[in-house]
Motif scaffolding. Structure first.
Motif, PDB file in Angstrom:
ATOM      1  N   GLY A 342       0.787  -1.221   0.000  1.00  0.00           N
ATOM      2  CA  GLY A 342       0.000   0.000   0.000  1.00  0.00           C
ATOM      3  C   GLY A 342       0.820   1.272   0.000  1.00  0.00           C
ATOM      4  N   LEU A 343       2.155   1.143   0.031  1.00  0.00           N
ATOM      5  CA  LEU A 343       3.043   2.312   0.020  1.00  0.00           C
ATOM      6  C   LEU A 343       3.723   2.433  -1.347  1.00  0.00           C
ATOM      7  N   LYS A 344       3.819   3.645  -1.854  1.00  0.00           N
ATOM      8  CA  LYS A 344       4.412   3.871  -3.166  1.00  0.00           C
ATOM      9  C   LYS A 344       5.937   3.871  -3.075  1.00  0.00           C
ATOM     10  N   THR A 378      32.514  -4.076  -8.110  1.00  0.00           N
ATOM     11  CA  THR A 378      33.951  -4.190  -8.365  1.00  0.00           C
ATOM     12  C   THR A 378      34.544  -5.471  -7.810  1.00  0.00           C
ATOM     13  N   ASP A 379      33.958  -5.981  -6.713  1.00  0.00           N
ATOM     14  CA  ASP A 379      34.417  -7.274  -6.190  1.00  0.00           C
ATOM     15  C   ASP A 379      33.337  -7.866  -5.300  1.00  0.00           C
ATOM     16  N   ARG A 380      33.508  -9.135  -4.955  1.00  0.00           N
ATOM     17  CA  ARG A 380      32.493  -9.877  -4.221  1.00  0.00           C
ATOM     18  C   ARG A 380      32.224  -9.295  -2.841  1.00  0.00           C
ATOM     19  N   LYS A 381      33.245  -8.742  -2.184  1.00  0.00           N
ATOM     20  CA  LYS A 381      33.050  -8.188  -0.852  1.00  0.00           C
ATOM     21  C   LYS A 381      32.051  -7.033  -0.887  1.00  0.00           C
ATOM     22  N   VAL A 382      32.080  -6.256  -1.965  1.00  0.00           N
ATOM     23  CA  VAL A 382      31.119  -5.159  -2.096  1.00  0.00           C
ATOM     24  C   VAL A 382      29.701  -5.716  -2.107  1.00  0.00           C
ATOM     25  N   PHE A 383      29.477  -6.763  -2.900  1.00  0.00           N
ATOM     26  CA  PHE A 383      28.143  -7.362  -3.008  1.00  0.00           C
ATOM     27  C   PHE A 383      27.665  -7.899  -1.656  1.00  0.00           C
ATOM     28  N   ASP A 384      28.557  -8.575  -0.952  1.00  0.00           N
ATOM     29  CA  ASP A 384      28.175  -9.155   0.338  1.00  0.00           C
ATOM     30  C   ASP A 384      27.775  -8.093   1.357  1.00  0.00           C
ATOM     31  N   GLY A 385      28.286  -6.870   1.214  1.00  0.00           N
ATOM     32  CA  GLY A 385      27.980  -5.821   2.188  1.00  0.00           C
ATOM     33  C   GLY A 385      26.832  -4.913   1.804  1.00  0.00           C
ATOM     34  N   LEU A 386      26.175  -5.178   0.649  1.00  0.00           N
ATOM     35  CA  LEU A 386      25.132  -4.269   0.178  1.00  0.00           C
ATOM     36  C   LEU A 386      23.924  -4.229   1.106  1.00  0.00           C
ATOM     37  N   GLY A 387      23.553  -5.368   1.654  1.00  0.00           N
ATOM     38  CA  GLY A 387      22.376  -5.396   2.522  1.00  0.00           C
ATOM     39  C   GLY A 387      22.498  -4.431   3.681  1.00  0.00           C
ATOM     40  N   ALA A 388      23.624  -4.437   4.359  1.00  0.00           N
ATOM     41  CA  ALA A 388      23.821  -3.558   5.515  1.00  0.00           C
ATOM     42  C   ALA A 388      23.851  -2.091   5.095  1.00  0.00           C
ATOM     43  N   LEU A 389      24.468  -1.803   3.956  1.00  0.00           N
ATOM     44  CA  LEU A 389      24.533  -0.418   3.491  1.00  0.00           C
ATOM     45  C   LEU A 389      23.146   0.112   3.128  1.00  0.00           C
ATOM     46  N   LEU A 390      22.333  -0.722   2.489  1.00  0.00           N
ATOM     47  CA  LEU A 390      20.989  -0.287   2.127  1.00  0.00           C
ATOM     48  C   LEU A 390      20.118  -0.082   3.351  1.00  0.00           C
ATOM     49  N   ALA A 391      20.349  -0.886   4.390  1.00  0.00           N
ATOM     50  CA  ALA A 391      19.551  -0.757   5.609  1.00  0.00           C
ATOM     51  C   ALA A 391      19.699   0.621   6.240  1.00  0.00           C
ATOM     52  N   ALA A 392      20.850   1.254   6.013  1.00  0.00           N
ATOM     53  CA  ALA A 392      21.087   2.577   6.589  1.00  0.00           C
ATOM     54  C   ALA A 392      20.580   3.703   5.696  1.00  0.00           C
ATOM     55  N   ARG A 393      20.156   3.361   4.474  1.00  0.00           N
ATOM     56  CA  ARG A 393      19.813   4.407   3.502  1.00  0.00           C
ATOM     57  C   ARG A 393      18.377   4.369   3.004  1.00  0.00           C
ATOM     58  N   LEU A 394      17.707   3.212   3.114  1.00  0.00           N
ATOM     59  CA  LEU A 394      16.349   3.091   2.600  1.00  0.00           C
ATOM     60  C   LEU A 394      15.422   2.523   3.663  1.00  0.00           C
ATOM     61  N   ALA A 395      14.190   3.028   3.654  1.00  0.00           N
ATOM     62  CA  ALA A 395      13.168   2.478   4.555  1.00  0.00           C
ATOM     63  C   ALA A 395      12.933   1.009   4.210  1.00  0.00           C
ATOM     64  N   PRO A 396      12.527   0.202   5.174  1.00  0.00           N
ATOM     65  CA  PRO A 396      12.378  -1.237   4.928  1.00  0.00           C
ATOM     66  C   PRO A 396      11.531  -1.578   3.715  1.00  0.00           C
ATOM     67  N   TYR A 397      10.412  -0.856   3.476  1.00  0.00           N
ATOM     68  CA  TYR A 397       9.538  -1.213   2.367  1.00  0.00           C
ATOM     69  C   TYR A 397      10.144  -0.858   0.998  1.00  0.00           C
ATOM     70  N   LYS A 398      11.204  -0.034   0.989  1.00  0.00           N
ATOM     71  CA  LYS A 398      11.854   0.334  -0.260  1.00  0.00           C
ATOM     72  C   LYS A 398      13.010  -0.594  -0.632  1.00  0.00           C
ATOM     73  N   ARG A 399      13.465  -1.375   0.326  1.00  0.00           N
ATOM     74  CA  ARG A 399      14.674  -2.164   0.081  1.00  0.00           C
ATOM     75  C   ARG A 399      14.377  -3.365  -0.806  1.00  0.00           C
ATOM     76  N   PRO A 400      15.296  -3.706  -1.706  1.00  0.00           N
ATOM     77  CA  PRO A 400      15.111  -4.899  -2.540  1.00  0.00           C
ATOM     78  C   PRO A 400      14.978  -6.151  -1.685  1.00  0.00           C
ATOM     79  N   ARG A 401      14.013  -6.976  -2.050  1.00  0.00           N
ATOM     80  CA  ARG A 401      13.864  -8.249  -1.338  1.00  0.00           C
ATOM     81  C   ARG A 401      15.005  -9.189  -1.705  1.00  0.00           C
ATOM     82  N   THR A 402      15.452  -9.083  -2.972  1.00  0.00           N
ATOM     83  CA  THR A 402      16.541  -9.925  -3.452  1.00  0.00           C
ATOM     84  C   THR A 402      17.535  -9.084  -4.221  1.00  0.00           C
TER      85      THR A 402
END
Length: 450
Positions: A342-344, A378-402
């Motif tokens: 229900g949120l845009k 640029t490398d695998r370590k960047v990918f592995d850390g994306l979840g934590a970085l997004l958690a600090a920048r996007l509201a939960p309903y905006k974050r990619p599920r996958t």
């Protein structure tokens, strides 16, 4: 090559087309790579009074067959031998002319038929009349910062699609500027094409090519490079900053569509993200959507009847007009607006957030089973850390599920990122197959602390 020599070649090719059965009001499809043969055949078809359909040489045989069936062209012009080389920008080819069984004369008054990019769905057949093409050339002639006589244009955009065809080739011929097709579209190939002449030079391409040029560690001094102008998608801030700093040249942006050509520009980068609508183009906003005033529908054959209504083309792009400055800001595709619980959510905002993260080079975000993001890093370590970085920048309903890790983002033949979920997932699976067992190419953010 002089214009006199070009005219001679065009007349010779016109005679060959007519000998193969082409007449005034006829139809011819051209499927050749960027080459003198492609340019000459297109001009010869028009000189014969025929309707010319341009097909990208990178289409598969199956795709070409489907396109020819839709276009019903009487003749097709193709290379005698298949060409290869994904990064080649110019080819020397010999062509053959083949009459097509069941081909018909032009059914519409359009001089040019093109297929839309197909970045979000099936391609549409788009027609341009002589008046439409001349109108676009007139709009280019009124742009103060576009190449003129005595200048050069290095065209990286495909000459069978609207930006490279009209903005590069036809505008160059009309204005008397030198048109250059780089032999290869590698960094060295493009830089060599710029350096090959002393006249003020503009590079015309897409944002991914601008990003490629910024990858040069020690860019050469190129005092003749005035600017690069890109179209097809918005330019990331970091790409703009690196390009202008490394080359001491402008990085400008054009907004346009296959249906109409150039719509609005910021050729110097001075009004970003706002763009000035070009003279002669009627633009308005309705329910956040950009609408364009046109004399007739540009679509040939089956089309969405709601796309062109009462003289206005609905672009399906979100935008806003500044009442004070008159500048148009493009906010992305309207179909990037989705509802989550229900949120845009604006998927373009999620993309921008991802590409702003250190180590993320590209990102495409779509609505699949929830929000899905496909990234190159640029490398695998960047990918592995994306979840934590997004958690600090996007509201939960905006974050990619996958999150999916790709070796490269699939693109259309015009260089636009593909946004078809199935194609993107297939690319992610291909990336995964190249990794060692137990090292997945996707990250379920529901279990990644997001």
């Amino acid at each position: 090559m002089s214009l006199l020599e070009l005219r001679r070649l065009v007349v010779d090719q016109q005679e060959r087309l007519e000998a193969a059965g082409l007449m005034t009001g006829g139809s011819v499809a051209i499927r050749t790579p960027p080459s003198l043969a492609c340019i000459v055949t297109m001009l010869a078809g028009w000189r014969a009074g025929a309707q010319v359909a341009l097909l990208d040489h990178r289409l598969t045989t199956h795709e070409v067959g489907k396109a020819i069936a839709r276009l019903s062209s009487q003749l097709v012009v193709e290379p005698v031998e298949e060409v290869t080389g994904r990064l080649r920008g110019y080819f020397e080819v010999t062509t053959r002319i083949t009459p097509l069984r069941g081909g018909r004369p032009a059914a519409t008054p359009h001089a040019l038929l093109q297929l839309s990019s197909g970045s979000t769905g099936p391609s549409k057949v788009i027609g341009r009349t002589v008046e439409s093409l001349l109108g676009e050339l007139d709009r280019y002639s009124r742009l103060d910062d576009f190449p003129r006589r005595g200048e050069r244009t290095v065209v990286l955009a495909s000459i069978v699609h609207v930006l490279g065809l009209v903005g590069g080739l036809l505008q160059g011929l009309a204005a008397g500027s030198e048109v250059v097709l780089a032999n290869t579209q590698t960094v060295d190939g493009v830089l060599n094409a710029i350096a090959a002449g002393d006249a003020p030079t503009t590079v015309l391409g897409v944002p991914s090519q601008a990003a490629l040029l910024t990858a040069s560690q020690k860019p050469p001094r190129l005092p003749q490079l005035r600017r690069m102008i890109v179209g097809g998608e918005m330019v990331r801030t970091d790409v703009w900053e690196r390009f202008t700093r490394n080359y001491h040249a402008d990085l400008g942006v054009m907004y346009g569509m296959t249906e109409v050509g150039v719509i609005a520009t910021d050729l110097t980068g001075s009004t970003r993200p706002g763009l000035a609508p070009v003279s002669g183009m009627r633009v308005r906003i309705e329910d956040r959507q950009i609408l364009l005033g046109l004399p007739a529908s540009p679509y040939v054959g089956e089309a969405d009847p709601a796309r062109f209504v009462d003289g206005w083309l609905r672009t399906k792009d979100a935008g806003s007009l500044d009442e004070t400055t008159g500048l148009l800001t493009v906010h992305g595709r309207l179909d990037s607006q989705v509802s989550i619980g229900g949120l845009k959510v604006d998927l373009s905002e999620v993309e921008e957030t991802l590409t702003s993260l250190p180590g993320v080079t590209e990102a495409v975000v779509v609505q699949g089973t929830g929000i899905e993001a496909f990234v190159t890093v640029t490398d695998r370590k960047v990918f592995d850390g994306l979840g934590a970085l997004l958690a600090a920048r996007l509201a939960p309903y905006k974050r990619p599920r996958t999150l999916h890790d790709l070796s490269e983002i699939p693109r259309t033949v015009t260089g636009k990122p593909v946004r078809n979920t199935e194609i993107l997932r297939a690319a992610a699976a291909l990336t995964a197959s190249g990794r060692r067992a137990g090292d997945p190419a996707h990250l379920d953010t529901d279990t990644a602390g997001v």
